[in-house]
Design a protein around this motif. Sequence first.
Motif, PDB file in Angstrom:
ATOM      1  N   THR A   1      -1.979 -12.231 -43.967  1.00 30.12           N
ATOM      2  CA  THR A   1      -2.936 -11.522 -43.117  1.00 30.12           C
ATOM      3  C   THR A   1      -2.692 -10.012 -43.214  1.00 30.12           C
ATOM      4  O   THR A   1      -1.594  -9.576 -43.606  1.00 30.12           O
ATOM      5  CB  THR A   1      -2.804 -11.943 -41.639  1.00 30.12           C
ATOM      6  N   PRO A   2      -3.679  -9.207 -42.839  1.00 29.50           N
ATOM      7  CA  PRO A   2      -3.461  -7.757 -42.839  1.00 29.50           C
ATOM      8  C   PRO A   2      -2.253  -7.337 -42.003  1.00 29.50           C
ATOM      9  O   PRO A   2      -1.479  -6.473 -42.424  1.00 29.50           O
ATOM     10  CB  PRO A   2      -4.764  -7.202 -42.259  1.00 29.50           C
ATOM     11  N   LYS A   3      -2.063  -7.945 -40.844  1.00 31.28           N
ATOM     12  CA  LYS A   3      -0.930  -7.573 -39.990  1.00 31.28           C
ATOM     13  C   LYS A   3       0.394  -7.969 -40.642  1.00 31.28           C
ATOM     14  O   LYS A   3       1.374  -7.222 -40.579  1.00 31.28           O
ATOM     15  CB  LYS A   3      -1.063  -8.199 -38.604  1.00 31.28           C
ATOM     16  N   GLU A   4       0.458  -9.124 -41.286  1.00 30.95           N
ATOM     17  CA  GLU A   4       1.673  -9.543 -41.992  1.00 30.95           C
ATOM     18  C   GLU A   4       1.980  -8.584 -43.146  1.00 30.95           C
ATOM     19  O   GLU A   4       3.136  -8.223 -43.369  1.00 30.95           O
ATOM     20  CB  GLU A   4       1.535 -10.972 -42.520  1.00 30.95           C
ATOM     21  N   LEU A   5       0.939  -8.172 -43.859  1.00 29.99           N
ATOM     22  CA  LEU A   5       1.095  -7.207 -44.939  1.00 29.99           C
ATOM     23  C   LEU A   5       1.625  -5.881 -44.392  1.00 29.99           C
ATOM     24  O   LEU A   5       2.563  -5.296 -44.940  1.00 29.99           O
ATOM     25  CB  LEU A   5      -0.236  -7.002 -45.653  1.00 29.99           C
ATOM     26  N   LEU A   6       1.034  -5.423 -43.295  1.00 30.33           N
ATOM     27  CA  LEU A   6       1.483  -4.194 -42.644  1.00 30.33           C
ATOM     28  C   LEU A   6       2.955  -4.289 -42.267  1.00 30.33           C
ATOM     29  O   LEU A   6       3.753  -3.403 -42.602  1.00 30.33           O
ATOM     30  CB  LEU A   6       0.636  -3.928 -41.400  1.00 30.33           C
ATOM     31  N   PHE A   7       3.328  -5.349 -41.577  1.00 33.07           N
ATOM     32  CA  PHE A   7       4.702  -5.499 -41.110  1.00 33.07           C
ATOM     33  C   PHE A   7       5.683  -5.610 -42.269  1.00 33.07           C
ATOM     34  O   PHE A   7       6.791  -5.076 -42.212  1.00 33.07           O
ATOM     35  CB  PHE A   7       4.828  -6.676 -40.157  1.00 33.07           C
TER      36      PHE A   7
END
Length: 117
Positions: A2-8
């Motif tokens: 997910t975008p948030k997983e990628l960000l983190f």
Amino acid sequence: MTPKELLFSAVQILDKKKGMDIKALEITEISSVADYFLLVTGTSSTHIRALADEVDEELSKLGVQPDHIEGKSTGWILLDYKSVVVHIFTQSERELFNLEKLWSDAKEVDLRDLLTD
């Protein structure tokens, strides 16, 4: 991923490589460019290249490739993962372009649990 997983994941990679003043801006509500901007400062042009190379290498191991990379020979390197755009600056370039002010309507993402002291 997910975008948030990628960000983190990118935040943790940059933190481990001693990136400074790491901030994430959620721009989903105010732009169609991406979901997040990730901003980080390096100590020198050599350091920002090392940060960019580490993000590219480690995310590639997770099966995530950038759409494109810009500025490898400048004081501002951009890695575009479509949903997450990583901006890696020297201190002077970060102050000059001041994306935090330009995108002041964006919501800052709380990264405290991901960053080391």
